[in-house]
Write a protein that holds these residues in place. Structure first.
Motif: not given
Lengths: 624, 99
Positions: A241-250, A252-254, A289-303
């Motif tokens: 889960m952590f890997q996903a949040v950091f590695a998968w979301a990163q 997208l966030m960038e 931007g500073s709001v939307i940038v959190f979206l990938p992490q939120i989606i992955i964690i909730f998934l």
């Protein structure tokens, strides 16, 4: 004439499959809000019956009885009794049961009957029950209970057809027919016993259970709840889960943040220099931007969370972690939200919804921002690399790494202390919930239901938190840009702004903890997001290049600050409420300003005291 | 019915909170006095009843936690419930093993 909108309510025990039925009936036509004044989530959706009747459906919090032992359960009770302000009395209450496990729901249904609302029992997950050899005499059950009974398979297409037909019939019957008065009163233990006996008698007469329990659940639990293997599996799941949040979301966030940067750049190039340009680039675009940038992490964690919840694993994780977390007065279910907060407190705080008890949930929300989130890392690395020598202690411990570890550990330790204090001093109005939890049979998670869940969460985040975060971003931009510098000056523009004035005004307050006015100024844009403070320090010290120039900023800082100041700033950053977005989400999740203000002030006090202690000790030791 | 109760009553009664993994028994009664739970006796009794811990229900301890074998996962008729041992002390059971 169009028939009036009918109001339906779903009631059921936790794990009854209520939510998947709700998703099946309403699809994505859902609204998530809070009941006024309480932290309880209100889920409403709508659908149309086969005869064209418009129906609004409310998914009430899961409960085993109408006693109302928590704010969630109080809502369920008050809703069916018509006591919630601004809510209409439901025209029909659907009591949802997991067909493989009817015992507790039948007791609840018997209690619901006294509430006087038109009632029907929905035997959900009927397919699983049939496959396991459970057979139900539906007409007899309906006769003995005195309410209509219908079977449904929420997860299958058309599996709710019977339910829709019944809904139509029942709604048609009672137009004009006055509902009975509620005869409900709180149940004594003797009544509870009697109702459970009645329920058991009805079940014995109408349902034949297979002798063996679900073998799959037993087999999986033998491994998953094993003292050693269970912990290893939990650790593995969290690792992924952590890997996903950091590695998968990163990436997208960038991608998101660089596209917003590019958009800002485009504005900068196309619009003439001036206020409008600065507002659009630094206020609006970087704010959104500073709001939307959190979206990938939120989606992955909730998934992950919804998958684990749907599968039935969340209750097991709580079982495994209960005693370990319980020492600090935390609920076993607080584990995953707190862990998510290491990535970012925002999804972590949103994830506290898995905790039913209000007291446990609020405690978890309060301490989640103390977990070292990824936005602190740029600040930590900047100061550590500038001030802490990269030498080895005892030949194998890197001092810089040790300091970093210390910062993480300090965050965790303080979170545990705060949680302990909160439990004992602040949230005493509700009885503590001892750990008592149903471990539901494992189920195959349904993608559709999970996607609807993730979608509703993401939408709620963007709508509710988005507006607050955006407003705060604009405010911060305003503070950093007004008044405008006089023409022809060479100092950075921020030096002439309100932010600088505030910085200089609060400097005397910050002097005891070793902060100069430049730090005070950088803390203000740092409210937008912690890592922005790095760029802001660069701006104040007139270094061009923003974040990319971190190394250069570090060099300048090491000549300008004492070691004591640097250590003090590190201590500050462990605790300081330096993130407007987190505060906005706390406001949204707790349904009011109160808990946001409490979080802000307690963290501010902790930060100040910690910095004061660190600075003074460092000065004594000669690092001033 | 009466004879069955008598038969069970001759077996050893004990709190479920003391039982080990694999234990199988029948609930005789609930006794929330001196349990030491954070809840009042009445509240604890209500919650246990709501989760199906009713006199006559069959229980089996399926799993134990890591620290101090706590909490325990108990099969109550057709449902699995996790409770802490402290709260399970209120559930007085008699042995079913070997029946």
């Amino acid at each position: 004439m169009e028939p009036p909108l009918m109001h339906l309510a779903l009631v059921g025990t936790p794990n009854s499959g209520k939510t998947s039925l709700f998703n099946a009936l309403t699809g994505s036509r859902q609204k998530v809000a809070n009941y006024p004044g309480v932290t309880v989530e209100r889920k409403e959706g709508s659908f149309v019956t086969p005869t064209g009747q418009q129906v609004s459906l409310v998914d009430l919090p899961g409960t085993y009885s109408l006693r109302g032992r928590s704010p969630d359960e109080e809502i369920t009770r008050d809703f069916v009794l018509g006591r919630v302000n601004g809510e209409s009395l439901p025209d029909l209450v659907l009591c949802v049961a997991d067909s493989t496990n009817l015992r507790l729901t039948i007791r609840l249904l018997l209690e619901l009957k006294s509430a006087g609302r038109p009632l029907a029992l929905v035997l959900n997950m009927f397919d699983i029950a049939t496959r396991r050899g459970v057979s139900v005499n539906v007409p007899l059950l309906s006769e003995m209970l005195g309410v209509p009974v219908v079977t449904s398979i929420a997860i299958r297409k058309g599996g709710t057809a019977d339910l829709l037909r019944l809904t139509d019939d029942l709604l048609a019957q009672q137009v004009g027919a006055g509902a009975r008065e509620s005869a409900w009163e709180p149940q004594s233990v003797a009544q509870l016993r009697a109702l459970q006996r009645d329920a058991d008698r009805i079940i014995a007469a109408t349902i034949s259970q297979p002798a063996r329990p679900d073998t799959w659940t037993a087999r999986i639990d033998a491994v998953v709840l094993h003292p050693v293997a269970g912990l290893l599996i939990l650790a593995l799941i969290l690792f992924v889960m952590f890997q996903a949040v950091f590695a998968w979301a990163q990436p997208l966030m960038e991608l998101l943040s660089s596209s917003f940067d590019a958009l800002g750049q485009f504005i900068q190039e196309t619009l003439p220099q001036g206020l409008l340009q600065s507002f659009l680039q630094n206020g609006v675009i970087s704010g959104v931007g500073s709001v939307i940038v959190f979206l990938p992490q939120i989606i992955i964690i909730f998934l992950f969370i919804l998958l684990l919840e749907d599968f039935g694993y969340m209750a097991r994780a709580a079982f495994l972690m209960d005693r370990i977390m319980g020492g600090a007065g935390l609920h076993g279910r607080a584990f995953i939200p707190l862990l998510s907060s290491f990535a970012c407190a925002i999804p972590g705080i949103m994830a506290t919804r898995v905790i039913d008890n209000r007291r446990d949930r609020l405690t978890t929300i309060l301490i989640a921002p103390l977990m070292t989130c990824s936005a602190r890392i740029p600040v930590y690395t900047l100061i550590i690399s500038a001030f802490i020598p990269a030498k080895m202690i005892w030949g194998w411990i890197n001092l810089q790494g040790l300091v970093m570890f210390g910062l993480y550990a300090a965050g965790i330790a303080s979170a545990l202390c705060v949680s302990f204090l909160v439990k004992f001093f602040m949230l005493r109005d509700y009885a503590p919930a001892p750990f008592m939890l149903e471990l539901p049979d494992y189920k195959m998670p349904r993608l559709r239901s999970i996607l609807i869940g993730v979608y509703t969460r993401a939408k709620a985040f963007l709508q509710r938190a988005g507006t607050t975060i955006f407003a705060m971003m604009v405010l911060i931009w305003f503070l950093a840009s007004f008044p405008q510098p006089p023409v022809g000056v060479t100092e950075p523009a921020i030096d002439y702004s309100l932010a600088a004035m505030i910085g200089k005004a609060i400097e005397p307050l910050l002097a005891p903890i070793g902060f100069n006015w430049q730090i005070a100024v950088a803390l203000i844009p740092g409210m937008a997001a912690r890592e922005v403070a790095v760029a802001a320090l660069g701006t104040v010290y007139a270094i061009e290049g923003g974040k990319e120039a971190a190394e250069q900023i570090g060099q300048v800082l090491s000549t300008q600050w004492s070691l004591a100041t640097a250590l003090s700033l590190l201590a500050w950053y462990i605790f300081a409420p330096q993130c407007a977005s987190t505060l906005a989400v706390i406001r949204r999740e707790t349904g009011g300003w109160k808990w946001m203000a409490i979080t802000f002030f307690y963290m501010l006090v902790l930060a100040y005291v910690a910095s004061l202690i660190v600075y003074n000790i460092a000065v004594r030791l000669g690092a001033g | 019915m009466m004879t069955m109760n008598e038969e069970i009553d001759t077996r050893r009664h004990m709190p479920l909170g003391l039982a080990r993994r694999g234990y199988r028994g029948v609930i005789q009664h609930l006794d929330t006095t001196d349990v030491g739970s954070a809840l009042s006796g009445l509240e604890l009794e209500s919650r246990l009843l709501e989760l199906g811990f009713v006199e006559g229900a069959k229980v089996e301890i399926l799993h134990e936690g890591i620290v101090g074998r706590d909490p325990i996962a108990v099969r109550v008729d057709n449902v699995t419930i996790a409770v802490r041992r402290r709260e399970a002390m209120a559930i007085i059971v008699s042995d079913l093993n070997g029946l």
